[in-house]
Write an enzyme that holds these catalytic residues in place. Structure first.
Site, PDB file in Angstrom:
ATOM      1  N   ASP A  10       0.857  -1.211  -0.316  1.00 28.54           N
ATOM      2  CA  ASP A  10      -0.087   0.048   0.230  1.00 28.54           C
ATOM      3  C   ASP A  10       1.002   1.350  -0.035  1.00 28.54           C
ATOM      4  OD1 ASP A  10      -2.381   1.661   0.071  1.00 28.54           O
ATOM      5  OD2 ASP A  10      -2.794   1.178   2.356  1.00 28.54           O
ATOM      6  N   ASP A 105      -2.680   2.329  -6.337  1.00 27.04           N
ATOM      7  CA  ASP A 105      -1.621   2.445  -5.278  1.00 27.04           C
ATOM      8  C   ASP A 105      -1.701   1.249  -4.083  1.00 27.04           C
ATOM      9  OD1 ASP A 105      -4.070   3.130  -3.938  1.00 27.04           O
ATOM     10  OD2 ASP A 105      -3.193   4.654  -2.740  1.00 27.04           O
ATOM     11  N   GLU A 106      -2.199   0.078  -4.464  1.00 28.40           N
ATOM     12  CA  GLU A 106      -2.473  -0.856  -3.517  1.00 28.40           C
ATOM     13  C   GLU A 106      -2.713  -2.291  -4.372  1.00 28.40           C
ATOM     14  OE1 GLU A 106      -5.732  -2.055  -0.037  1.00 28.40           O
ATOM     15  OE2 GLU A 106      -6.188  -0.208  -1.274  1.00 28.40           O
TER      16      GLU A 106
END
Length: 353
Positions: A10, A105-106
């Site tokens: 993350d 983003d993860e």
């Protein structure tokens, strides 16, 4: 059954981190990415300096400015965020093809069968964090655990810029103390209902039978029972059809000229060939392309129909791409566009029945 090794990555305040990287004068000051207060905008994300004032995602920009009058709000630059996400995923693919993106983003990574670092998921997570920091100049937090549920909790445990590992023998004790609000799928309504039943953590949940939980919560009761025992068999879903295969490298020292860039091509081409071998029979290779990111973070990508995928073809593409900027280069990438053969195979099966 082989013990799974799952990593959850993350990025830390991703959009804001990219803005601070590209505009260093923003670093260390309260910063948010979102719409303007005059147009009833909302906050997409903010850095930790802004969070200290109570600014949060999904908050109206107007309210955020009341909480933090010195807050700088910048408009989102989605292409910049997408490009950074692509670079991060390129790093992921050096360790495994089992990648489940949750957002830009993860992502979850299943590294159960990888041979990197003698199969150590912890060392892989450490290396990913190091490479993202060195290549993109942002930080990511990572969680390592035997399943997705625990890996996601672990990545949040030492945010920002942290790594937390839950080993199989730690699962039972770790989960027992978890508040029920940490369980995947438990929102405010379910948490309130659990609270009325005297259930505030997973140890309390474990005291109830699976049947009792199903009676109270329907099919979700079975899920609650499993999570309270640290059980989550959900696989890392990797169903996306790839549009290209590529390899890229960010260099510790900028490559000063075209000759220095051309010297790096053979090694990149060798790695690309290895990646293409892993997908043989699934895709038909198409147009080759090169990507050049200059020292000032401007970049260009050039591809050509009908060109070969040999060293000479990539040298020609790189020469043309470099001429577009003519500046020192921090990142070089090469790749091939792909045509999915599985679609064609499925069509053949459809018409052969």
């Amino acid at each position: 059954m082989t013990q799974r090794k799952i990593i959850h990555i993350d990025c830390d305040c991703f959009y804001a981190a990219i803005e601070m990287r590209d505009e260093p004068e923003l670093a260390g000051k309260p910063l948010a990415v979102g719409g303007s207060a005059e147009r009833r905008g909302v906050i997409a994300t903010c850095n930790y300096e802004a969070r200290a004032y109570g600014v949060r995602s999904a908050m109206s920009s107007r309210h955020a400015l009341k909480l933090c009058p010195d807050l700088t709000i910048v408009k989102p630059r989605m292409e910049a965020y997408k490009e950074a996400s692509r670079e991060i995923h390129s790093i992921f693919r050096d360790y495994t093809d089992l990648i489940e993106p949750l957002s830009l983003d993860e992502a979850f990574l299943d590294v159960s069968d990888t041979h990197h670092f003698s199969g150590s998921a912890t060392r892989i997570a450490q290396d990913i964090r190091r490479r993202v920091s060195n290549q993109l100049h942002i930080t990511v937090s990572a969680g390592v655990a035997p399943n997705k549920f625990l890996a996601k909790i672990a990545s949040d445990w030492k945010k920002p810029n942290g790594l937390f590992v839950i080993t199989p023998d730690q699962v039972e004790d770790f989960v027992a103390s978890l508040p029920v609000t940490k369980l995947h799928g438990v929102g405010k309504v379910t948490a309130d209902k659990l609270g009325r039943l005297g259930i505030v953590d997973c140890a309390d949940l474990r005291s109830r039978s699976k049947l009792a939980l199903v009676r109270e919560f329907g099919s979700f009761g079975e899920r609650l029972w499993s999570l309270a025992h640290g059980i989550d068999d959900r696989p890392v879903q990797n169903d996306s059809r790839r549009q290209s295969v590529s390899v890229e490298n960010t260099y510790d020292t900028d490559l000063p000229d075209l000759a220095a860039c051309l010297e790096k091509l053979p090694a990149l081409l060798e790695t690309l060939g290895t990646r293409m071998e892993r997908m043989e029979g699934q895709y038909r290779p198409g147009k080759p392309f090169v990507k050049v990111k200059f020292h000032d973070f401007t970049q260009t990508t050039l591809e050509q129909s009908g060109a070969g995928r040999d060293l000479g073809s990539y040298e020609q593409l790189l020469t043309q791409a470099f001429a577009r900027g003519g500046k020192p280069v921090r990142l070089l990438g090469i790749g091939v566009r792909l045509h999915d053969l599985r679609d064609a195979h499925e069509q053949l099966e459809l018409f052969s029945t």
